[in-house]
Design an enzyme around this catalytic site. Structure first.
Site, PDB file in Angstrom:
ATOM      1  N   LYS A   7     -42.021  18.445 -12.397  1.00 28.77           N
ATOM      2  CA  LYS A   7     -42.041  17.484 -11.176  1.00 28.77           C
ATOM      3  C   LYS A   7     -42.523  16.097 -11.925  1.00 28.77           C
ATOM      4  O   LYS A   7     -43.264  16.145 -12.919  1.00 28.77           O
ATOM      5  CB  LYS A   7     -42.885  18.005 -10.406  1.00 28.77           C
TER       6      LYS A   7
HETATM    7  P1  NAD Z   1     -37.081  11.617   2.116  1.00 23.13           P
HETATM    8  O1  NAD Z   1     -37.889  10.787   1.527  1.00 23.13           O
HETATM    9  O2  NAD Z   1     -35.710  11.427   2.182  1.00 23.13           O
HETATM   10  O3  NAD Z   1     -37.555  11.923   3.662  1.00 23.13           O
HETATM   11  C1  NAD Z   1     -38.962  12.006   3.943  1.00 23.13           C
HETATM   12  C2  NAD Z   1     -39.163  11.967   5.331  1.00 23.13           C
HETATM   13  O4  NAD Z   1     -40.379  12.399   5.770  1.00 23.13           O
HETATM   14  C3  NAD Z   1     -38.860  10.522   6.102  1.00 23.13           C
HETATM   15  O5  NAD Z   1     -38.127  10.579   7.171  1.00 23.13           O
HETATM   16  C4  NAD Z   1     -40.322  10.086   6.240  1.00 23.13           C
HETATM   17  O6  NAD Z   1     -40.566   8.974   7.277  1.00 23.13           O
HETATM   18  C5  NAD Z   1     -41.200  11.384   6.697  1.00 23.13           C
HETATM   19  N1  NAD Z   1     -42.471  11.216   6.408  1.00 23.13           N
HETATM   20  C6  NAD Z   1     -43.162  11.029   5.295  1.00 23.13           C
HETATM   21  N2  NAD Z   1     -44.512  10.966   5.648  1.00 23.13           N
HETATM   22  C7  NAD Z   1     -44.736  11.900   6.792  1.00 23.13           C
HETATM   23  C8  NAD Z   1     -45.778  12.201   7.575  1.00 23.13           C
HETATM   24  N3  NAD Z   1     -46.773  12.169   7.212  1.00 23.13           N
HETATM   25  N4  NAD Z   1     -45.359  12.761   8.708  1.00 23.13           N
HETATM   26  C9  NAD Z   1     -43.936  12.939   9.216  1.00 23.13           C
HETATM   27  N5  NAD Z   1     -43.023  12.511   8.500  1.00 23.13           N
HETATM   28  C10 NAD Z   1     -43.305  11.886   7.262  1.00 23.13           C
HETATM   29  O7  NAD Z   1     -37.774  12.935   1.490  1.00 23.13           O
HETATM   30  P2  NAD Z   1     -36.829  14.308   1.186  1.00 23.13           P
HETATM   31  O8  NAD Z   1     -36.034  14.471   0.199  1.00 23.13           O
HETATM   32  O9  NAD Z   1     -36.175  14.677   2.599  1.00 23.13           O
HETATM   33  O10 NAD Z   1     -37.922  15.157   1.060  1.00 23.13           O
HETATM   34  C11 NAD Z   1     -38.909  15.758   2.162  1.00 23.13           C
HETATM   35  C12 NAD Z   1     -39.346  17.028   1.682  1.00 23.13           C
HETATM   36  O11 NAD Z   1     -38.454  18.106   1.045  1.00 23.13           O
HETATM   37  C13 NAD Z   1     -40.419  16.971   0.597  1.00 23.13           C
HETATM   38  O12 NAD Z   1     -41.548  17.955   0.721  1.00 23.13           O
HETATM   39  C14 NAD Z   1     -39.835  17.339  -0.658  1.00 23.13           C
HETATM   40  O13 NAD Z   1     -40.436  17.841  -1.672  1.00 23.13           O
HETATM   41  C15 NAD Z   1     -38.716  18.340   0.013  1.00 23.13           C
HETATM   42  N6  NAD Z   1     -37.685  18.808  -0.877  1.00 23.13           N
HETATM   43  C16 NAD Z   1     -36.556  17.666  -1.158  1.00 23.13           C
HETATM   44  C17 NAD Z   1     -35.653  18.142  -1.673  1.00 23.13           C
HETATM   45  C18 NAD Z   1     -34.123  17.272  -1.756  1.00 23.13           C
HETATM   46  O14 NAD Z   1     -33.256  17.506  -2.530  1.00 23.13           O
HETATM   47  N7  NAD Z   1     -34.346  15.972  -1.476  1.00 23.13           N
HETATM   48  C19 NAD Z   1     -35.359  19.465  -2.324  1.00 23.13           C
HETATM   49  C20 NAD Z   1     -36.577  20.391  -2.038  1.00 23.13           C
HETATM   50  C21 NAD Z   1     -37.653  20.103  -1.406  1.00 23.13           C
END
Ligand code: NAD
Length: 441
Positions: free
Chosen positions: A108
């Site tokens: 990561k």
């Molecule tokens: P992103 O940046 O596209 O979206 C994050 C979202 O969370 C946004 O809407 C933001 O406003 C919101 N947010 C941030 N802080 C917040 C809080 N304190 N309370 C509520 N909402 C909040 O990110 P993403 O890619 O959608 O990732 C989201 C989660 O999924 C993360 O934990 C990431 O590690 C996990 N994840 C993502 C992927 C991927 O392919 N993008 C894969 C596996 C896991």
């Protein structure tokens, strides 16, 4: 009651120890090796901002394990990011890749920055400098980044371009996944994590552990975080007949008992920068969203959201961890006692890394697969992982008679929850492969 420890390293160790303690004959030295990261890179570099000032930027890349192949893991941009959080996320990647049988280890990375306060130019400069600092670490067959919170296809395009310029005359497309389609991205990668959450939930529900909810249709869903993962999950659950009752972003949440249309929310968010204020909805806080009356709760934002202070108030029957690390060990215990099931992060959100793997395969042979092929292959892999975890869990809880405990190599006493069952499957695979390769020299 003593105060809950919210340290990401401590939490990942507690989860690991709970699983490792149930695996027979896991050598203590091997346990230590599997727990620790292989290497941690902490780098500081200067960047010139648009106003001419200079800012020092801290960034990390942590490689946890490479037993199965090159390390794989996202790059997160966040102002509160710490090396401990990145390390705990790198470990999760190892277990996630092992659980869906990918030939990857875990890693990561991240940059301590607030993307909301940076211009596109500044973001490009930071990403290029970050990539050049990582030049000797990342590579198509050594360590392969991908998007995570506050990074996207554009960020991946800059990483690819920078690496490619520093290392010309090679096929460098497989150095990073989650790229735009025009630069070798895979069809379906953008949607993969949210879609994978839907597949994992669909297959889990079909096991009939929640008799009144054996399919997605008719379920009332609340989603914390409306970014890449949360918004796509909302669309996927909606398309399968669920009612999305609440969603949120970092500025707050919205609720409608009659249901929200994910496409309209996305349009509103694109115009207004937040979901809050969408017409005909009630504004709620992120804390209220987690405790809202619903059937399935998807934490899809950030870590430690479900903890000892709110787990007793969760009303969902099933928590699907779209985000990484959203539930603390204390909350796990409370949810378990209350009969609320949790599909753990390493299973629920594994669709993303699965399609990243497909992107990497396509890049290595310069091909592009059809969307249907990508989705059907991903579905098969997620269903197989749900089956593997479910079988382990079931094999340990079928009865009080030790003869009923059908899993080889697992201590009596059973596997208490799906997170532990998933970790046991993954840890055993990595441990067995480590010994099979032979401890070097
Ligand atoms: P992103 O940046 O596209 O979206 C994050 C979202 O969370 C946004 O809407 C933001 O406003 C919101 N947010 C941030 N802080 C917040 C809080 N304190 N309370 C509520 N909402 C909040 O990110 P993403 O890619 O959608 O990732 C989201 C989660 O999924 C993360 O934990 C990431 O590690 C996990 N994840 C993502 C992927 C991927 O392919 N993008 C894969 C596996 C896991």
């Amino acid at each position: 009651m003593s105060e809950e420890i919210l340290d990401p390293i401590v939490i990942s160790e507690q989860q690991f120890d709970k699983a490792a303690a149930r695996i027979v004959d896991l050598k203590s030295g091997l346990i230590d090796y599997l727990k620790e990261p292989n290497r941690i890179h902490i780098i500081n570099f200067p960047v010139e901002l648009d106003d001419g000032s200079v800012k020092t930027i801290e960034c990390f890349r942590v490689i946890h394990n490479r037993v199965f192949g090159p390390s794989k893991g996202g790059i997160r941009y966040h102002p509160d990011l710490t090396v401990d959080e990145v390390t705990s996320l790198a470990k999760l990647m190892t277990w996630k890749c092992a659980l869906v049988n990918l030939p990857f280890g875990g890693a990561k990375g991240g940059v301590v920055c607030n993307t909301k306060e940076l211009s596109p130019n500044e973001l490009r400069h930071i990403t290029r400098r970050f990539t050049s600092e990582l030049f000797s670490i990342i590579g198509p067959s050594t360590d392969i980044p991908a998007p995570d919170m506050y990074t996207d296809e554009q960020t991946m395009a800059w990483i690819f371009d920078t690496y490619d310029r520093l290392n010309p005359d090679k096929n460098n497309r497989p150095v990073v996944t989650g790229k735009p389609i025009s630069l070798g991205g895979s069809l379906g990668r953008h949607e993969a994590t949210g879609k994978g959450c839907m597949f994992a939930t669909q297959h889990f529900l079909s096991k009939a552990l929640i008799p009144e909810q054996q399919e997605i249709a008719g379920a009332r869903i609340a989603i914390q975080g409306f970014g890449n993962v949360g918004s796509i999950a909302a669309e996927e659950f909606f398309r399968h007949g669920a009612t999305i009752v609440a969603v949120s972003d970092s500025k707050g949440g919205i609720y409608s008992s009659s249901g929200l249309d994910p496409e309209k929310i996305s349009e509103f968010k694109d115009e207004n920068g937040t979901v809050v204020g969408m017409p005909d909805t009630m504004t709620i806080s992120n804390e209220e969203l987690l405790e809202i009356d619903c059937d399935i709760l998807l934490p899809s934002a950030t870590a430690l959201q479900i903890n000892s202070s709110n787990a007793k108030n969760i009303k969902a029957k099933l928590v699907v961890e779209a985000a990484n690390n959203p539930t603390t060990p204390a909350a796990d215990e409370i949810l378990q006692q209350r009969g609320i099931y949790v599909i753990p992060d390493i299973l629920a959100n594994a669709g993303g890394v699965t399609v990243s793997y497909y992107e990497w395969v396509q890049n290595n042979v310069n091909e592009q697969w059809d969307l249907e092929l990508v989705n059907s292959k991903m579905q098969k892999r997620i269903f197989a992982a749900v089956d593997a975890v479910f079988d382990y869990w079931q094999g340990c809880v079928v009865g009080d008679n030790p003869d009923d405990h059908v899993n080889d190599g697992i201590r009596e006493g059973g596997v208490p929850d799906f997170r532990t069952a998933a970790l046991i499957v993954a840890i055993k695979r990595v441990a067995d492969a480590t010994l099979m390769r032979g401890i070097w020299p």
